[in-house]
Write an enzyme that holds these catalytic residues in place. Structure first.
Site, PDB file in Angstrom:
ATOM      1  N   PHE A 157      24.551 -47.702  76.364  1.00 27.63           N
ATOM      2  CA  PHE A 157      23.908 -47.759  75.040  1.00 27.63           C
ATOM      3  C   PHE A 157      22.386 -47.691  75.099  1.00 27.63           C
ATOM      4  O   PHE A 157      21.732 -47.409  74.103  1.00 27.63           O
ATOM      5  CB  PHE A 157      24.331 -49.047  74.292  1.00 27.63           C
ATOM      6  CG  PHE A 157      23.594 -50.277  74.749  1.00 27.63           C
ATOM      7  CD1 PHE A 157      22.302 -50.546  74.285  1.00 27.63           C
ATOM      8  CD2 PHE A 157      24.157 -51.168  75.645  1.00 27.63           C
ATOM      9  CE1 PHE A 157      21.605 -51.665  74.707  1.00 27.63           C
ATOM     10  CE2 PHE A 157      23.470 -52.285  76.084  1.00 27.63           C
ATOM     11  CZ  PHE A 157      22.189 -52.534  75.611  1.00 27.63           C
ATOM     12  N   SER A 234      27.168 -50.933  83.130  1.00 31.17           N
ATOM     13  CA  SER A 234      27.138 -52.221  83.830  1.00 31.17           C
ATOM     14  C   SER A 234      27.840 -52.098  85.186  1.00 31.17           C
ATOM     15  O   SER A 234      28.696 -51.236  85.389  1.00 31.17           O
ATOM     16  CB  SER A 234      27.852 -53.267  82.979  1.00 31.17           C
ATOM     17  OG  SER A 234      29.206 -52.868  82.799  1.00 31.17           O
ATOM     18  N   CYS A 289      17.452 -50.835  82.846  1.00 36.46           N
ATOM     19  CA  CYS A 289      17.898 -51.206  84.194  1.00 36.46           C
ATOM     20  C   CYS A 289      16.715 -51.294  85.137  1.00 36.46           C
ATOM     21  O   CYS A 289      16.859 -51.725  86.269  1.00 36.46           O
ATOM     22  CB  CYS A 289      18.917 -50.216  84.706  1.00 36.46           C
ATOM     23  SG  CYS A 289      18.219 -48.587  84.890  1.00 36.46           S
ATOM     24  N   GLU A 383      22.268 -60.331  85.494  1.00 36.44           N
ATOM     25  CA  GLU A 383      21.503 -59.438  84.621  1.00 36.44           C
ATOM     26  C   GLU A 383      21.497 -60.025  83.207  1.00 36.44           C
ATOM     27  O   GLU A 383      22.552 -60.188  82.599  1.00 36.44           O
ATOM     28  CB  GLU A 383      22.149 -58.044  84.603  1.00 36.44           C
ATOM     29  CG  GLU A 383      21.361 -57.049  83.793  1.00 36.44           C
ATOM     30  CD  GLU A 383      21.939 -55.648  83.869  1.00 36.44           C
ATOM     31  OE1 GLU A 383      23.173 -55.488  83.786  1.00 36.44           O
ATOM     32  OE2 GLU A 383      21.133 -54.704  83.975  1.00 36.44           O
TER      33      GLU A 383
HETATM   34  P1  NAD Z   1      28.854 -50.764  79.754  1.00 34.74           P
HETATM   35  O1  NAD Z   1      29.243 -50.799  81.187  1.00 34.74           O
HETATM   36  O2  NAD Z   1      29.401 -51.810  78.860  1.00 34.74           O
HETATM   37  O3  NAD Z   1      29.286 -49.367  79.095  1.00 34.74           O
HETATM   38  C1  NAD Z   1      28.977 -48.152  79.705  1.00 34.74           C
HETATM   39  C2  NAD Z   1      30.052 -47.137  79.342  1.00 34.74           C
HETATM   40  O4  NAD Z   1      31.311 -47.596  79.834  1.00 34.74           O
HETATM   41  C3  NAD Z   1      30.201 -46.935  77.840  1.00 34.74           C
HETATM   42  O5  NAD Z   1      30.330 -45.562  77.586  1.00 34.74           O
HETATM   43  C4  NAD Z   1      31.473 -47.711  77.493  1.00 34.74           C
HETATM   44  O6  NAD Z   1      32.220 -47.107  76.467  1.00 34.74           O
HETATM   45  C5  NAD Z   1      32.266 -47.684  78.780  1.00 34.74           C
HETATM   46  N1  NAD Z   1      33.065 -48.903  79.020  1.00 34.74           N
HETATM   47  C6  NAD Z   1      32.767 -50.174  78.610  1.00 34.74           C
HETATM   48  N2  NAD Z   1      33.708 -51.027  79.076  1.00 34.74           N
HETATM   49  C7  NAD Z   1      34.599 -50.301  79.778  1.00 34.74           C
HETATM   50  C8  NAD Z   1      35.779 -50.621  80.523  1.00 34.74           C
HETATM   51  N3  NAD Z   1      36.244 -51.860  80.607  1.00 34.74           N
HETATM   52  N4  NAD Z   1      36.442 -49.617  81.141  1.00 34.74           N
HETATM   53  C9  NAD Z   1      35.995 -48.347  81.077  1.00 34.74           C
HETATM   54  N5  NAD Z   1      34.883 -47.989  80.380  1.00 34.74           N
HETATM   55  C10 NAD Z   1      34.187 -48.951  79.750  1.00 34.74           C
HETATM   56  O7  NAD Z   1      27.258 -50.717  79.721  1.00 34.74           O
HETATM   57  P2  NAD Z   1      26.301 -50.816  78.446  1.00 34.74           P
HETATM   58  O8  NAD Z   1      26.341 -52.203  77.924  1.00 34.74           O
HETATM   59  O9  NAD Z   1      26.544 -49.685  77.515  1.00 34.74           O
HETATM   60  O10 NAD Z   1      24.883 -50.543  79.131  1.00 34.74           O
HETATM   61  C11 NAD Z   1      24.098 -51.541  79.706  1.00 34.74           C
HETATM   62  C12 NAD Z   1      24.304 -51.589  81.191  1.00 34.74           C
HETATM   63  O11 NAD Z   1      23.997 -50.315  81.765  1.00 34.74           O
HETATM   64  C13 NAD Z   1      23.370 -52.572  81.882  1.00 34.74           C
HETATM   65  O12 NAD Z   1      24.106 -53.254  82.861  1.00 34.74           O
HETATM   66  C14 NAD Z   1      22.314 -51.684  82.519  1.00 34.74           C
HETATM   67  O13 NAD Z   1      21.680 -52.222  83.653  1.00 34.74           O
HETATM   68  C15 NAD Z   1      23.143 -50.501  82.885  1.00 34.74           C
HETATM   69  N6  NAD Z   1      22.308 -49.324  83.085  1.00 34.74           N
HETATM   70  C16 NAD Z   1      22.079 -48.954  84.360  1.00 34.74           C
HETATM   71  C17 NAD Z   1      21.254 -47.884  84.620  1.00 34.74           C
HETATM   72  C18 NAD Z   1      20.967 -47.491  86.030  1.00 34.74           C
HETATM   73  O14 NAD Z   1      20.302 -46.491  86.216  1.00 34.74           O
HETATM   74  N7  NAD Z   1      21.426 -48.200  87.034  1.00 34.74           N
HETATM   75  C19 NAD Z   1      20.666 -47.180  83.560  1.00 34.74           C
HETATM   76  C20 NAD Z   1      20.950 -47.573  82.253  1.00 34.74           C
HETATM   77  C21 NAD Z   1      21.774 -48.666  82.027  1.00 34.74           C
END
Ligand code: NAD
Length: 492
Positions: A157, A234, A289, A383
């Protein structure tokens, strides 16, 4: 929210984009809520495996012609796409602001980064020209990069425009056909991305968007005709996706969460350090991140901590600080602060219980600075993903590096000092993929690649820059002999 109500919403439904067409919404839907004030902006379909099949079929149909198009022609689309991103920058930034809650200025910077990513893709013909060597008289070996086929990109997101553009220009310019799965919390930017790619001349089916949640991510990992999956989100979900996609014999790179340490030494430049650290921890409301999350204060640096607090007090939610993504996120962040305080940490600047006048239903957390956090506290290890800086005291640089290296994550680490020797020590010994020296957000710019270590990334390659070329292509090695007079040898 019913479909009828959706007609009156500020934005049309976030429809799936398949084969160059937006498909009608059917089945389960979710409201898209702006965290700025809690209002419903639109609806997003929660698609099924059958919807994904349609997109994969469209991508498979487009692949032969697209992959056979010379790369110099393929990148012409991205020159035009870049111009369109520039032309529509204010509108694209506003959309990011509304669906994600970050400030307009931050949203502009996000779209500007997408433009830089696209610029890199335009340079790919110069980077993938292959190799050729005459290995014995009249016999040549050549190596070419070939696209993988249908690939998928799953986004979080926090950067609705930039993270999709981490993958779209490179993967597609390299000859792949893509299915994007945006975050269901911020699906609106992907609509404009689809429209602009189409306007730039991208053939139908080369780029597709399937909206949804966990169900569609699992279907992507299981789909037999998807060759590679990139994931950003995440760590918990990155592990699930990496295991499932590679378990199904796909190529996968899965970027996870982060806990970035900023080591501040007593000789650090006070003003520069304070302003960099404050900007890093509060930018995008801490939902990056690469955000400064834990500051490791080495020795007597109270002057710098005072300056950080002064700066933090000038960052005002709803003014120069955006909202966090949801009510649940606000509650989670405030819980971390409560627990740290109960465990003995000292809250120097308190961002709990903020409301913004006129936007009382928005999700805001003010900048928060907490001192005397100990490494065993949850706020030091996990985090938080909010505008919160946890200060951990260390007696010397070695103890500071031990604290940094103890983290499960390894996205970024920075050091603030005026000593080259100390900076070098941190560059050598910090356990993170991206290191900053007097830089609060050490994001490598193109052509350098983006990716962390440890539980911040699973998979071999990085997601952007030159490293992503390896991820999105496979090598074809050809050996050629045209001279019949050449004698037979072991390789005939
Ligand atoms: P999230 O893991 O909740 O969701 C990411 C994606 O996974 C979304 O498209 C969501 O629909 C899907 N998803 C969610 N739960 C799922 C599940 N149980 N099974 C399969 N798919 C699932 O992450 P978020 O809250 O959207 O984003 C924030 C996180 O992203 C933070 O932890 C941040 O650090 C990380 N992030 C990391 C980087 C990096 O470069 N390392 C960059 C941006 C964001």
């Amino acid at each position: 929210m019913t479909k009828i109500d959706a007609i009156t919403l500020p934005y049309p439904a976030a429809k799936n984009f398949v084969g160059g067409t937006f498909l009608p919404v059917s089945g389960r839907t979710l409201d898209v809520i702006t965290p700025l004030n809690g209002a419903v902006l639109s609806i997003v379909p929660l698609s099924t495996a059958a919807d994904l099949d349609l997109a994969v079929e469209a991508a498979k149909k487009a692949f032969p012609a697209w992959s056979a198009t010379p790369i110099k022609e393929r990148v012409q689309i991205f020159y035009r796409y870049k111009t369109l991103l520039e032309k529509h920058l204010p509108e694209l930034a506003r959309l990011v602001h509304e669906e994600n809650g970050k400030t307009i200025e931050e949203a502009i910077a996000e779209v500007e980064k997408s433009i830089e990513l696209t610029e890199f893709a335009c340079s790919l013909p110069q980077l993938v020209s292959g190799e050729l060597l005459e290995v014995s008289k009249g016999v040549e070996c050549r190596v070419e990069r070939k696209p993988l086929g249908v690939v998928a990109s799953i986004a979080p997101f926090n950067f609705p425009n930039m993270v999709p553009n981490w993958t779209i220009p490179n993967a597609i310019a390299l000859g792949n056909c893509m299915i994007l799965k945006p975050s269901e919390q911020v699906p609106l930017s992907a609509i404009r991305i689809s429209e602009l790619l189409k306007e730039a001349g991208l053939p139908d089916g080369v780029f597709n968007v399937i909206n949804g949640d966990r169900e569609i991510v699992e279907a992507i990992c299981d789909h037999p005709d998807i060759e590679a999956v990139s994931f950003v989100g995440s760590t918990k979900v990155a592990k699930i996706v990496y295991r499932r996609a590679t378990g199904n014999l796909k190529r996968c790179v899965a970027l996870g969460g982060a806990k970035n340490h900023l080591i501040v030494l007593p000789d650090a430049h006070p003003e520069m350090t304070a302003s960099n650290i404050t900007a890093s921890m509060s930018g995008c409301a801490g939902q990056r991140c690469m955000a400064a999350s834990a500051m490791v204060a080495v020795g007597p640096i109270d002057l710098i901590i005072d300056k950080i607090c002064e700066e933090a007090k000038n960052i005002i939610p709803g003014k120069n600080l955006g909202s966090v993504i949801s009510k649940a996120a606000k509650e989670r962040i405030e819980r971390y602060i409560d627990e740290a305080e109960k465990a003995g940490a000292k809250v120097l600047v308190d961002g709990r219980n903020w409301t913004v006048e006129g936007n009382e239903n928005g999700f805001y957390v003010g900048p928060t600075v907490i001192d005397f956090v100990t490494p065993d506290m949850a706020i030091a290890k996990e985090e938080v993903f909010g505008p919160v800086l946890a200060i951990i005291r260390a007696k010397d640089i070695d103890e500071a590096l031990d604290i940094e290296n103890a983290s499960n994550y390894g996205n970024a680490a920075s050091v603030f000092t005026q000593s080259g020797g100390m900076a070098r020590k941190v560059m050598e010994n910090a356990g993170a993929g991206m290191i900053g020296v007097n830089v609060g957000v050490p994001v490598p710019r193109e052509p350098f690649s983006f990716g962390g270590w440890n539980e911040s990334k699973f998979g071999v390659n990085d997601i952007t820059g030159k490293s992503s070329i390896e991820f999105w292509t496979k090598l074809k090695k050809t050996t050629v002999k045209w001279n019949p007079e050449s004698k037979t040898n072991w390789m005939s």
